[in-house]
Design a protein around this motif. Structure first.
Motif, PDB file in Angstrom:
ATOM      1  N   PRO A  79       0.547  -1.199   0.035  1.00 50.27           N
ATOM      2  CA  PRO A  79       0.058   0.003   0.061  1.00 50.27           C
ATOM      3  C   PRO A  79       0.919   1.244   0.124  1.00 50.27           C
ATOM      4  CG  PRO A  79      -1.043  -1.486   1.589  1.00 50.27           C
ATOM      5  CD  PRO A  79       0.496  -2.199   1.076  1.00 50.27           C
ATOM      6  N   SER A  80       1.978   1.321   0.735  1.00 45.29           N
ATOM      7  CA  SER A  80       2.875   2.689   0.631  1.00 45.29           C
ATOM      8  C   SER A  80       3.355   2.954  -0.541  1.00 45.29           C
ATOM      9  CB  SER A  80       4.027   2.268   1.777  1.00 45.29           C
ATOM     10  OG  SER A  80       4.618   1.320   1.447  1.00 45.29           O
ATOM     11  N   GLU A  81       3.639   1.840  -1.328  1.00 48.72           N
ATOM     12  CA  GLU A  81       4.139   2.127  -2.542  1.00 48.72           C
ATOM     13  C   GLU A  81       3.257   2.185  -3.878  1.00 48.72           C
ATOM     14  OE1 GLU A  81       7.563  -0.600  -3.353  1.00 48.72           O
ATOM     15  OE2 GLU A  81       8.399   0.041  -1.520  1.00 48.72           O
ATOM     16  N   LEU A 101      -2.852   5.620  -2.496  1.00 52.48           N
ATOM     17  CA  LEU A 101      -3.136   6.145  -1.283  1.00 52.48           C
ATOM     18  C   LEU A 101      -4.593   7.257  -0.970  1.00 52.48           C
ATOM     19  CD1 LEU A 101       0.444   7.444  -0.964  1.00 52.48           C
ATOM     20  CD2 LEU A 101      -0.362   5.604   0.261  1.00 52.48           C
ATOM     21  N   ARG A 102      -4.918   7.611  -1.979  1.00 49.04           N
ATOM     22  CA  ARG A 102      -5.974   8.477  -1.998  1.00 49.04           C
ATOM     23  C   ARG A 102      -7.118   7.616  -1.565  1.00 49.04           C
ATOM     24  NH1 ARG A 102      -7.674  13.370  -3.848  1.00 49.04           N
ATOM     25  NH2 ARG A 102      -5.561  13.514  -4.890  1.00 49.04           N
ATOM     26  N   GLN A 103      -7.417   6.308  -2.346  1.00 47.93           N
ATOM     27  CA  GLN A 103      -8.591   5.483  -2.035  1.00 47.93           C
ATOM     28  C   GLN A 103      -8.288   4.956  -0.394  1.00 47.93           C
ATOM     29  OE1 GLN A 103      -8.027   2.463  -4.962  1.00 47.93           O
ATOM     30  NE2 GLN A 103      -8.960   3.703  -6.719  1.00 47.93           N
ATOM     31  N   LEU A 104      -7.060   4.688  -0.026  1.00 43.17           N
ATOM     32  CA  LEU A 104      -6.925   4.321   1.316  1.00 43.17           C
ATOM     33  C   LEU A 104      -7.539   5.356   2.158  1.00 43.17           C
ATOM     34  CD1 LEU A 104      -3.511   2.461   0.977  1.00 43.17           C
ATOM     35  CD2 LEU A 104      -5.795   1.445   1.156  1.00 43.17           C
ATOM     36  N   ARG A 105      -7.035   6.614   2.194  1.00 42.49           N
ATOM     37  CA  ARG A 105      -7.521   7.501   2.908  1.00 42.49           C
ATOM     38  C   ARG A 105      -8.921   7.862   2.933  1.00 42.49           C
ATOM     39  NH1 ARG A 105      -5.074  12.371   5.066  1.00 42.49           N
ATOM     40  NH2 ARG A 105      -6.493  13.860   5.591  1.00 42.49           N
ATOM     41  N   ASN A 106      -9.705   7.808   1.614  1.00 44.93           N
ATOM     42  CA  ASN A 106     -11.103   7.733   1.900  1.00 44.93           C
ATOM     43  C   ASN A 106     -11.805   6.615   2.420  1.00 44.93           C
ATOM     44  OD1 ASN A 106     -11.032  10.315   0.331  1.00 44.93           O
ATOM     45  ND2 ASN A 106     -10.900   9.242  -1.669  1.00 44.93           N
ATOM     46  N   SER A 135      -4.246   2.782   7.508  1.00 49.32           N
ATOM     47  CA  SER A 135      -4.582   2.432   6.138  1.00 49.32           C
ATOM     48  C   SER A 135      -4.080   1.023   5.784  1.00 49.32           C
ATOM     49  CB  SER A 135      -4.236   3.377   5.113  1.00 49.32           C
ATOM     50  OG  SER A 135      -3.003   3.360   5.021  1.00 49.32           O
ATOM     51  N   GLU A 136      -3.032   0.593   6.129  1.00 53.42           N
ATOM     52  CA  GLU A 136      -2.471  -0.673   5.956  1.00 53.42           C
ATOM     53  C   GLU A 136      -3.190  -1.580   6.976  1.00 53.42           C
ATOM     54  OE1 GLU A 136       2.158   0.329   5.077  1.00 53.42           O
ATOM     55  OE2 GLU A 136       1.613  -0.492   6.932  1.00 53.42           O
ATOM     56  N   LEU A 137      -3.701  -1.417   8.058  1.00 51.55           N
ATOM     57  CA  LEU A 137      -4.471  -2.157   8.529  1.00 51.55           C
ATOM     58  C   LEU A 137      -6.063  -2.271   8.288  1.00 51.55           C
ATOM     59  CD1 LEU A 137      -3.444  -0.856  12.398  1.00 51.55           C
ATOM     60  CD2 LEU A 137      -2.389  -2.692  11.012  1.00 51.55           C
ATOM     61  N   GLN A 138      -6.343  -1.425   7.513  1.00 50.05           N
ATOM     62  CA  GLN A 138      -7.646  -1.382   6.972  1.00 50.05           C
ATOM     63  C   GLN A 138      -7.448  -2.325   5.702  1.00 50.05           C
ATOM     64  OE1 GLN A 138     -10.611   0.464   7.738  1.00 50.05           O
ATOM     65  NE2 GLN A 138     -11.317  -1.119   6.269  1.00 50.05           N
ATOM     66  N   VAL A 139      -6.504  -2.164   5.122  1.00 49.96           N
ATOM     67  CA  VAL A 139      -6.341  -3.257   4.012  1.00 49.96           C
ATOM     68  C   VAL A 139      -6.189  -4.784   4.416  1.00 49.96           C
ATOM     69  CG1 VAL A 139      -4.634  -3.959   2.195  1.00 49.96           C
ATOM     70  CG2 VAL A 139      -4.900  -1.668   2.578  1.00 49.96           C
ATOM     71  N   LEU A 140      -5.554  -5.047   5.441  1.00 49.56           N
ATOM     72  CA  LEU A 140      -5.894  -6.610   6.101  1.00 49.56           C
ATOM     73  C   LEU A 140      -7.275  -6.763   6.440  1.00 49.56           C
ATOM     74  CD1 LEU A 140      -2.854  -6.456   8.634  1.00 49.56           C
ATOM     75  CD2 LEU A 140      -2.886  -7.310   6.315  1.00 49.56           C
ATOM     76  N   ASP A 156     -11.447 -24.904  -3.371  1.00 47.36           N
ATOM     77  CA  ASP A 156     -10.934 -25.619  -4.330  1.00 47.36           C
ATOM     78  C   ASP A 156      -9.512 -26.133  -4.159  1.00 47.36           C
ATOM     79  OD1 ASP A 156      -9.432 -23.318  -4.361  1.00 47.36           O
ATOM     80  OD2 ASP A 156     -10.198 -22.634  -6.250  1.00 47.36           O
ATOM     81  N   HIS A 157      -9.050 -26.876  -5.003  1.00 46.76           N
ATOM     82  CA  HIS A 157      -7.629 -27.395  -5.128  1.00 46.76           C
ATOM     83  C   HIS A 157      -6.623 -26.626  -5.622  1.00 46.76           C
ATOM     84  CE1 HIS A 157      -9.771 -31.366  -3.633  1.00 46.76           C
ATOM     85  NE2 HIS A 157     -10.511 -30.990  -4.686  1.00 46.76           N
ATOM     86  N   SER A 158      -6.787 -25.567  -6.111  1.00 47.45           N
ATOM     87  CA  SER A 158      -5.585 -24.660  -6.450  1.00 47.45           C
ATOM     88  C   SER A 158      -5.096 -23.817  -5.488  1.00 47.45           C
ATOM     89  CB  SER A 158      -6.204 -23.864  -7.613  1.00 47.45           C
ATOM     90  OG  SER A 158      -7.342 -22.905  -7.117  1.00 47.45           O
ATOM     91  N   PRO A 159      -3.668 -23.511  -5.437  1.00 42.07           N
ATOM     92  CA  PRO A 159      -2.988 -22.875  -4.193  1.00 42.07           C
ATOM     93  C   PRO A 159      -3.500 -21.602  -4.383  1.00 42.07           C
ATOM     94  CG  PRO A 159      -1.357 -23.675  -6.006  1.00 42.07           C
ATOM     95  CD  PRO A 159      -2.702 -24.178  -6.485  1.00 42.07           C
ATOM     96  N   ASP A 160      -3.502 -20.795  -3.429  1.00 44.22           N
ATOM     97  CA  ASP A 160      -3.768 -19.304  -3.371  1.00 44.22           C
ATOM     98  C   ASP A 160      -2.318 -18.915  -2.386  1.00 44.22           C
ATOM     99  OD1 ASP A 160      -6.067 -19.581  -4.569  1.00 44.22           O
ATOM    100  OD2 ASP A 160      -6.956 -19.653  -2.456  1.00 44.22           O
ATOM    101  N   LEU A 161      -2.120 -17.382  -2.977  1.00 46.23           N
ATOM    102  CA  LEU A 161      -0.825 -16.776  -2.601  1.00 46.23           C
ATOM    103  C   LEU A 161      -1.222 -15.437  -2.325  1.00 46.23           C
ATOM    104  CD1 LEU A 161       2.056 -16.705  -2.078  1.00 46.23           C
ATOM    105  CD2 LEU A 161       2.362 -15.998  -4.468  1.00 46.23           C
ATOM    106  N   TYR A 162      -0.950 -14.876  -1.077  1.00 44.61           N
ATOM    107  CA  TYR A 162      -0.963 -13.426  -0.740  1.00 44.61           C
ATOM    108  C   TYR A 162       0.329 -13.097  -0.161  1.00 44.61           C
ATOM    109  CZ  TYR A 162      -5.974 -15.367  -0.617  1.00 44.61           C
ATOM    110  OH  TYR A 162      -7.115 -15.787  -0.911  1.00 44.61           O
ATOM    111  N   SER A 163       0.671 -12.018  -0.775  1.00 45.10           N
ATOM    112  CA  SER A 163       2.079 -11.181  -0.225  1.00 45.10           C
ATOM    113  C   SER A 163       1.605  -9.818   0.139  1.00 45.10           C
ATOM    114  CB  SER A 163       3.172 -11.678  -1.210  1.00 45.10           C
ATOM    115  OG  SER A 163       4.163 -10.810  -0.865  1.00 45.10           O
ATOM    116  N   LEU A 164       1.952  -9.423   1.356  1.00 49.38           N
ATOM    117  CA  LEU A 164       1.570  -8.127   1.710  1.00 49.38           C
ATOM    118  C   LEU A 164       2.777  -7.479   2.258  1.00 49.38           C
ATOM    119  CD1 LEU A 164      -1.915  -8.795   3.397  1.00 49.38           C
ATOM    120  CD2 LEU A 164      -1.462  -8.242   1.162  1.00 49.38           C
TER     121      LEU A 164
END
Length: 299
Positions: A79-81, A101-106, A135-140, A156-164
């Protein structure tokens, strides 16, 4: 080969798991600006030395290539970048996710934001650095909330990946100092939010998810390989004036005996097999000739 270790493995980053019960999702949260977070005891933690920048782009591309016909969810967000990368069903699941950043602030000042339930303590709603952290906590919170509307993707059987990647705590440390009350309150709020986020993701995947938190103060520059001339002396005379050999490892005798007797056994096996093949009578000793060379009956 009959050689056991002398002591138990004390590294806490290893756990026993079921080989046939693999996790369906991996959640990696990188927290910059702090070396250690006081996480619950039930998790496995270990220190990271000489941390260098890393990327999961190759992993995300491999998942997208191998499971292109299925429904993998791949989300990479900083989010910061204002850096976001979505693959597969992530484009439809997180289409309402705030990324700029504008969307996160709103998003923070909406009615259902975390500001209504989160104790700010010494943090302020009017400071840009504090708002970036919140705002980063709001994203979580929004990631877990949006994914809960599509629970079928977690089955489902497909793997999921989340990188924050979270850099708000690092900015608070630069602004107020690491010994300030704002930094201490932000660290505690972050730990509570990460624990809640991990529990929500773990429950969405029915326990088949791995949630990892990497706390790193700063990334070191990666090591580079330097070349030199082959004519350059590799070791000065002052370092080793008597030209002594390097000391052997205590495993040397074990490895030597394993290789020696294995080679002797293989050599003897080749000799015995070659001798028997050389003296074999195809008409009597080989079942191939016995079954194919049938005598012609004469009436």
């Amino acid at each position: 080969m009959g050689f056991s270790v002398e002591e138990d493995l004390s590294w806490p980053g290893l756990a026993v798991g079921d080989l046939f019960h693999r996790p369906r999702a991996t959640v990696l949260v990188t927290v910059k600006g702090v070396d250690k977070l006081t996480l619950p005891v039930k998790g496995i933690s270990y220190p990271i030395e000489n941390a260098v920048p890393f990327s999961l782009d190759s992993v995300a591309n491999a998942i997208h290539t191998l499971f292109s016909e299925e429904t993998p969810v791949v989300l990479q967000l900083a989010p910061s970048e204002e850096r976001v990368y979505m693959v597969g069903k992530a484009n439809s699941v997180f289409e309402d996710l705030s990324v700029t950043l504008r969307q996160l602030r709103n998003r923070l000042f909406q009615d259902n934001s975390i500001l209504s339930s989160l104790p700010l303590n010494s943090l302020s709603r009017n400071n840009e650095v504090d708002l970036l952290f919140l705002s980063e906590l709001q994203v979580l919170h929004d990631i877990a909330s949006l994914l809960s509307r599509h629970k079928h993707l977690a089955k489902d059987h497909s793997p999921d990946l989340y990188s924050l990647e979270l850099a708000g705590l690092e900015e608070i440390g630069k602004r107020y100092g690491e010994d300030s009350q704002q930094f201490k309150d932000a660290s505690q709020i972050l730990v509570d939010s990460l624990q809640k986020f991990a529990d929500e993701m773990y429950n969405l995947y029915s326990g088949n998810a791995v949630v990892e938190v990497v706390a790193v103060k700063t990334f070191n520059s990666p090591l580079t390989r330097k070349t030199r001339s082959i004519l350059q002396s590799s070791q000065s005379e002052s370092d080793n004036p008597y030209n002594l050999a390097y000391p052997y490892n205590y495993n040397y005798s074990v490895i030597f005996n394993i290789i020696l007797w294995m080679m002797i056994g293989l050599a003897l096996a080749v000799i015995v097999i070659s001798y028997n093949l050389w003296n074999m009578d195809p008409g009597y000793d080989s079942i191939i000739y016995r079954m194919t060379n049938q005598k012609i009956r004469m009436d």
